[in-house]
Design a protein around this motif. Sequence first.
Motif, short mmCIF file in Angstrom:
data_model
loop_
_atom_site.label_atom_id
_atom_site.label_comp_id
_atom_site.label_asym_id
_atom_site.label_seq_id
_atom_site.Cartn_x
_atom_site.Cartn_y
_atom_site.Cartn_z
N GLU A 30 0.83 -1.21 0.00
CA GLU A 30 0.00 0.00 0.00
C GLU A 30 0.86 1.26 0.00
O GLU A 30 0.55 2.22 -0.70
CB GLU A 30 -0.94 -0.01 1.20
CG GLU A 30 -2.04 -1.04 1.11
CD GLU A 30 -2.87 -1.17 2.38
OE1 GLU A 30 -2.61 -0.43 3.35
OE2 GLU A 30 -3.77 -2.01 2.39
N VAL A 31 1.95 1.25 0.76
CA VAL A 31 2.86 2.41 0.78
C VAL A 31 3.46 2.61 -0.61
O VAL A 31 3.55 3.75 -1.09
CB VAL A 31 3.97 2.23 1.84
CG1 VAL A 31 5.08 3.25 1.66
CG2 VAL A 31 3.38 2.32 3.24
N LEU A 34 0.84 4.15 -2.81
CA LEU A 34 0.65 5.56 -2.45
C LEU A 34 1.80 6.41 -2.96
O LEU A 34 1.59 7.53 -3.42
CB LEU A 34 0.49 5.70 -0.94
CG LEU A 34 -0.83 5.19 -0.36
CD1 LEU A 34 -0.76 5.12 1.16
CD2 LEU A 34 -1.98 6.07 -0.80
N GLN A 35 3.02 5.87 -2.92
CA GLN A 35 4.18 6.61 -3.45
C GLN A 35 4.02 6.83 -4.96
O GLN A 35 4.35 7.91 -5.47
CB GLN A 35 5.48 5.85 -3.16
CG GLN A 35 5.91 5.89 -1.72
CD GLN A 35 6.25 7.29 -1.24
OE1 GLN A 35 6.65 8.16 -2.00
NE2 GLN A 35 6.07 7.51 0.05
N SER A 37 1.19 7.08 -6.53
CA SER A 37 0.15 8.12 -6.67
C SER A 37 0.74 9.50 -6.39
O SER A 37 0.42 10.48 -7.09
CB SER A 37 -1.01 7.85 -5.72
OG SER A 37 -1.68 6.67 -6.07
N LEU A 38 1.59 9.60 -5.38
CA LEU A 38 2.23 10.88 -5.06
C LEU A 38 3.11 11.35 -6.23
O LEU A 38 3.10 12.54 -6.57
CB LEU A 38 3.07 10.76 -3.79
CG LEU A 38 2.27 10.61 -2.49
CD1 LEU A 38 3.19 10.22 -1.34
CD2 LEU A 38 1.53 11.89 -2.17
N ASN A 118 -4.80 17.16 -2.45
CA ASN A 118 -4.80 15.70 -2.53
C ASN A 118 -3.43 15.13 -2.15
O ASN A 118 -3.33 14.11 -1.47
CB ASN A 118 -5.17 15.22 -3.93
CG ASN A 118 -6.63 15.45 -4.24
OD1 ASN A 118 -7.43 15.75 -3.37
ND2 ASN A 118 -6.97 15.33 -5.51
N TYR A 119 -2.37 15.83 -2.56
CA TYR A 119 -1.02 15.40 -2.24
C TYR A 119 -0.81 15.40 -0.73
O TYR A 119 -0.29 14.44 -0.16
CB TYR A 119 -0.02 16.35 -2.93
CG TYR A 119 1.42 15.96 -2.75
CD1 TYR A 119 2.01 15.05 -3.61
CD2 TYR A 119 2.19 16.50 -1.74
CE1 TYR A 119 3.34 14.69 -3.46
CE2 TYR A 119 3.52 16.15 -1.58
CZ TYR A 119 4.09 15.24 -2.45
OH TYR A 119 5.40 14.89 -2.28
N LEU A 122 -2.63 12.48 0.83
CA LEU A 122 -1.96 11.21 0.57
C LEU A 122 -0.69 11.07 1.39
O LEU A 122 -0.34 9.96 1.81
CB LEU A 122 -1.63 11.07 -0.92
CG LEU A 122 -2.75 10.57 -1.81
CD1 LEU A 122 -2.30 10.51 -3.27
CD2 LEU A 122 -3.24 9.21 -1.37
N VAL A 125 -1.75 9.74 4.76
CA VAL A 125 -2.12 8.32 4.70
C VAL A 125 -0.87 7.46 4.55
O VAL A 125 -0.71 6.44 5.23
CB VAL A 125 -3.12 8.07 3.55
CG1 VAL A 125 -3.36 6.59 3.35
CG2 VAL A 125 -4.43 8.78 3.82
N ALA A 126 0.03 7.87 3.65
CA ALA A 126 1.26 7.10 3.43
C ALA A 126 2.11 7.05 4.69
O ALA A 126 2.70 6.01 5.01
CB ALA A 126 2.06 7.70 2.27
N LYS A 129 0.52 4.53 7.05
CA LYS A 129 0.75 3.17 6.56
C LYS A 129 2.20 2.76 6.80
O LYS A 129 2.49 1.62 7.16
CB LYS A 129 0.41 3.06 5.07
CG LYS A 129 -1.05 3.19 4.75
CD LYS A 129 -1.81 1.96 5.18
CE LYS A 129 -3.26 2.07 4.76
NZ LYS A 129 -4.02 0.89 5.17
#
Length: 151
Positions: A30-31, A34-35, A37-38, A118-119, A122, A125-126, A129
């Motif tokens: 998941e991390v 997310l990375q 996505s970032l 959004n960044y 995230l 959240v990252a 996680k």
Amino acid sequence: MAAKSGFRVPEMEKMSLEHLKALKEQTDLEVGLLQDSLNNIRTATSRLENASVALNDLSLRPQGKKMLVPLTASLYVPGKLDDADKVLVDVGTGYFVEKTMAEGKDYCDRKINLLKSNYDQLIEVASKKKTIADEAGAILQTKLKQLGAAT
């Protein structure tokens, strides 16, 4: 220390080795996602900032000015500026909307602010996680050392 997913250190300490390993692998995955996505958000923000700079530059040019027009990232063709107050804005999936220069700049600014928001979300959240993955990894290492010492 409470984590967003509901796991606490005491709860993780009660988990079996297999469950801890699965939890660590899942949160690491998941991390990583997310990375990715970032990185995508950073790329999109950079493109919008470049577009905003290009709009500012375009607004300063006189009508009839000769220029190179980008067709792709590496292909430019000669062109002439017809009306600097009207621009086509890519609103996604191949759709373009004609807007005034001010509306185009406003669109870019709004999208940049949305992406930055959004960044930031995230990142939070990252981080949570990553904390869960680190805690699970530490507990897993401790249990493996205890298991190795016991045998």
